[in-house]
Design a protein around this motif. Structure first.
Motif, short mmCIF file in Angstrom:
data_model
loop_
_atom_site.label_atom_id
_atom_site.label_comp_id
_atom_site.label_asym_id
_atom_site.label_seq_id
_atom_site.Cartn_x
_atom_site.Cartn_y
_atom_site.Cartn_z
N VAL A 1 1.34 12.58 -12.32
CA VAL A 1 -0.04 12.28 -12.69
C VAL A 1 -0.95 12.44 -11.48
O VAL A 1 -0.48 12.50 -10.34
N GLU A 2 -2.24 12.52 -11.75
CA GLU A 2 -3.23 12.68 -10.69
C GLU A 2 -3.04 11.60 -9.62
O GLU A 2 -2.97 10.41 -9.94
N THR B 1 -5.30 5.13 -11.21
CA THR B 1 -4.62 4.07 -11.96
C THR B 1 -4.82 4.21 -13.46
O THR B 1 -3.94 3.85 -14.25
N ASN B 2 -5.98 4.73 -13.88
CA ASN B 2 -6.18 4.95 -15.31
C ASN B 2 -5.21 6.00 -15.84
O ASN B 2 -4.61 5.85 -16.90
N SER C 1 0.81 -1.22 0.00
CA SER C 1 0.00 0.00 0.00
C SER C 1 0.84 1.26 0.00
O SER C 1 0.70 2.12 -0.87
N ASP C 2 1.75 1.41 0.97
CA ASP C 2 2.51 2.65 1.11
C ASP C 2 3.29 2.98 -0.15
O ASP C 2 3.34 4.14 -0.59
N LYS C 3 3.93 1.98 -0.74
CA LYS C 3 4.72 2.20 -1.95
C LYS C 3 3.88 2.15 -3.22
O LYS C 3 4.41 2.31 -4.33
N GLY C 4 2.57 1.93 -3.07
CA GLY C 4 1.68 2.00 -4.22
C GLY C 4 1.83 0.87 -5.21
O GLY C 4 1.44 1.03 -6.38
N LEU C 5 2.33 -0.26 -4.78
CA LEU C 5 2.50 -1.36 -5.73
C LEU C 5 1.16 -1.93 -6.19
O LEU C 5 1.06 -2.45 -7.31
N ASP C 6 0.12 -1.83 -5.36
CA ASP C 6 -1.21 -2.24 -5.82
C ASP C 6 -1.68 -1.36 -6.98
O ASP C 6 -2.24 -1.85 -7.96
N LEU C 7 -1.41 -0.06 -6.88
CA LEU C 7 -1.80 0.87 -7.94
C LEU C 7 -0.98 0.64 -9.20
O LEU C 7 -1.51 0.68 -10.32
N LEU C 8 0.32 0.41 -9.02
CA LEU C 8 1.18 0.18 -10.18
C LEU C 8 0.76 -1.08 -10.94
O LEU C 8 0.71 -1.08 -12.18
N LEU C 9 0.46 -2.15 -10.23
CA LEU C 9 0.09 -3.39 -10.90
C LEU C 9 -1.25 -3.25 -11.63
O LEU C 9 -1.43 -3.79 -12.73
N GLN C 10 -2.20 -2.52 -11.04
CA GLN C 10 -3.46 -2.27 -11.74
C GLN C 10 -3.22 -1.46 -13.02
O GLN C 10 -3.80 -1.75 -14.07
N ALA C 11 -2.36 -0.44 -12.92
CA ALA C 11 -2.06 0.36 -14.11
C ALA C 11 -1.33 -0.47 -15.16
O ALA C 11 -1.61 -0.34 -16.36
N TRP C 12 -0.41 -1.31 -14.70
CA TRP C 12 0.37 -2.10 -15.65
C TRP C 12 -0.51 -3.12 -16.38
O TRP C 12 -0.27 -3.45 -17.54
N LEU D 1 -2.35 6.82 -14.52
CA LEU D 1 -1.00 6.27 -14.49
C LEU D 1 -0.76 5.35 -15.67
O LEU D 1 0.30 5.41 -16.32
N ALA D 2 -1.74 4.51 -16.00
CA ALA D 2 -1.60 3.60 -17.14
C ALA D 2 -1.44 4.38 -18.44
O ALA D 2 -0.58 4.05 -19.28
N GLU D 3 -2.25 5.41 -18.61
CA GLU D 3 -2.17 6.22 -19.83
C GLU D 3 -0.82 6.93 -19.94
O GLU D 3 -0.24 7.02 -21.03
N GLU D 4 -0.30 7.43 -18.79
CA GLU D 4 0.98 8.14 -18.81
C GLU D 4 2.13 7.18 -19.12
O GLU D 4 3.04 7.53 -19.88
N ILE D 5 2.10 5.98 -18.55
CA ILE D 5 3.14 5.00 -18.85
C ILE D 5 3.16 4.68 -20.34
O ILE D 5 4.21 4.68 -20.99
N THR D 6 1.98 4.44 -20.91
CA THR D 6 1.89 4.11 -22.33
C THR D 6 2.37 5.27 -23.20
O THR D 6 3.17 5.10 -24.13
#
Length: 381
Positions: A310-311, A315-316, A199-210, A318-323
Motif C-alpha cells: 500500500v501507499e 494510514t487510511n 516509529s521505525d517499525k511503524g507501530l504508530d501507523l498500524l495502531l491508527q489504521a487498526w 492501510l486501514a482499507e487494505e486490512i479490511t
C-alpha cells in the motif's frame, strides 16, 4: 578461515532483531564447514561467553549491560581493543552495521582484511531522531569499505550511490526450517511480530489504521515482541480506545512464533524502514499473506498474489487494505504460492554464497593489506 565477526547483537539477548538471527544462521553453517568463527557482541543482563552451534560468542563491554545506551557506548569503546587482542588469530574481519550510525569504519583500524555486512542503513532517520550528524558518520564509514555484503538490492543501490568503487554482494536472509511445520489454514486475528519500536517499525501507523479497520472486523490485533517503546505503545492503545481490540503477546520465538504466524489471517509489516523484512518471509513460509507499505526491500519479497503493498505511510490506505483483504474470500487458496516463493530463501544456499564472498574478499583484500603493511614498515624504516 578464521573469521572475527563484529556482530553487535547476541541472538540470545531478549528483543534481539532479525540481524542477529541472520548472523547466527550463516555462521553456524560456516562453522560446520570448518570456518573458525568468533562473534563479538554487546553485553546484556544474563550474558555469557559460550560456544553455540560451533560459533564462539564473546559479549564485550562494561558491567551487565542493563541499559541500552551504556551497552552501545561500552561496545564502541571496547571493540578496537578486543579486535587488537585477536588480530594474530584472524584472517578476515566482518563488521555488521548497527544502529544508530551503521559503521565504525572498521577497515581503518583492524589492520586485517575487513568487509562490511549491511543489514541496517537508516542513520538518516536516527539523525533526525537524535539531532546528531549520524548520517554523515554513516556516509564516511561506508566509503572506507572496499567489499560489502547486503541483504537486498535496495540497500545495494544505496551503498553503491555512497561508495561507487565498492564491490557489493547481495545475499538475502533465509527461512527457519521450523516455519514449514504448521499446516496452512485460514486464521482469525491480525498479527504484528517484531521489535517494539514506535516509529521505525511503524507501530504508530498500524495502531491508527487498526482504529479504523477494527470497526468493520471481529478480529483482534495481536502484537508480539519486546523493545524500547513498549510503554509508549501501550499508552497509544489506551488513548485510541483499543484496549479490548489489541493484545500484547510478549516475545515469541521458535515453534510459538511460527504457530502464531500460521494462526493469523493477515500479517502486517508497517515499517517505515526495512533492510530485508524477515518477518514477511517467515509469514509467507507458513502460508499467511502479508500487507506492507510499498518501500524498497519489502517490495522485493512480497510478490503479487503472496501479499499486498500500500501507499507508504498512508494510514487510511492501510486501514482499507486490512479490511478489504481480511474479508476477501479464498485467502487460503494462495498458500501454496506463498510457500513456494518463501522456499527460495534457503539458509544452506545463502551460507554457501557468503562463504564464496568471504573467500573472494580475502583474496582481494589480503593482497592490499599486505602491501599496506609493507609500506608502513618501509615508512618506519
Amino acid at each position: 578461515m578464521r573469521v572475527l565477526h563484529l556482530g553487535f547483537e547476541d541472538p540470545r539477548m531478549p528483543g534481539a532483531g532479525g540481524g542477529s538471527v541472520r548472523t547466527h544462521e550463516i555462521n553456524r553453517r560456516l562453522a560446520a564447514e570448518g570456518f573458525h568463527i568468533t562473534v563479538l557482541t554487546t553485553r546484556y543482563p544474563g550474558w555469557k561467553e559460550r560456544v553455540q552451534d560451533g560459533v564462539h560468542y564473546v559479549p564485550i563491554g562494561i558491567g551487565t549491560g542493563k541499559n541500552r545506551m551504556t551497552r552501545l557506548l561500552a561496545y564502541v569503546i571496547r571493540l578496537p581493543f578486543e579486535v587488537q587482542k585477536r588480530r594474530g588469530t584472524t584472517d578476515l574481519v566482518v563488521e555488521d552495521f548497527f544502529a544508530p550510525f551503521s559503521t565504525m569504519a572498521a577497515p581503518l583500524w583492524t589492520r586485517r582484511p575487513t568487509i562490511g555486512v549491511v543489514q541496517w542503513l537508516n542513520a538518516k532517520d536516527k539523525a533526525r531522531q537524535y539531532k546528531l550528524p549520524l548520517y554523515w558518520i554513516e556516509r564516511w564509514g561506508v566509503r572506507k569499505h572496499h567489499r560489502l555484503i547486503t541483504v537486498s538490492h535496495g540497500i545495494a543501490e544505496r551503498l553503491s550511490a555512497q561508495n561507487p568503487t565498492a564491490h557489493v554482494d547481495v545475499i538475502g536472509n533465509g527461512v527457519d526450517p521450523e516455519a514449514w511445520n504448521p499446516q496452512p489454514h485460514l486464521g482469525h486475528d491480525v498479527l504484528f511480530i517484531g521489535r517494539l519500536e514506535y516509529s521505525d517499525k511503524g507501530l504508530d501507523l498500524l495502531l491508527q489504521a487498526w482504529a479504523r479497520s477494527s470497526q468493520h472486523l471481529t478480529a483482534n490485533l495481536l502484537i508480539a515482541g519486546t523493545g524500547p517503546d513498549e510503554a509508549k505503545i501501550r499508552t497509544t492503545i489506551h488513548t485510541l480506545g483499543l484496549t479490548d481490540r489489541v493484545h500484547m503477546l510478549g516475545w515469541l520465538s521458535g515453534p510459538k512464533k511460527f504457530q502464531a504466524l500460521s494462526d493469523a489471517r493477515l500479517v502486517i509489516v508497517p515499517s517505515r524502514n526495512e533492510t530485508f523484512g524477515l518477518v514477511a518471509i517467515d509469514a509467507l513460509a507458513t502460508g499467511t499473506p502479508v500487507i506492507a507499505f510499498n518501500i524498497p526491500c519489502l517490495r522485493e519479497i512480497i510478490p503479487t498474489g503472496a501479499g499486498w503493498l500500500v501507499e507508504p505511510f498512508d494510514t487510511n490506505a492501510l486501514a482499507e487494505e486490512i479490511t478489504r483483504r481480511y474479508l476477501q474470500p479464498g485467502l487460503e487458496e494462495d498458500s501454496v504460492l506463498r510457500r513456494q516463493f518463501a522456499a527460495r530463501y534457503n539458509w544452506d544456499a545463502l551460507a554457501r554464497m557468503q562463504a564464496r564472498s568471504y573467500q573472494d574478499s580475502l583474496a582481494a583484500l589480503g593482497n592490499s593489506t599486505a602491501r599496506l603493511q609493507v609500506n608502513n614498515q618501509g615508512d618506519r624504516g
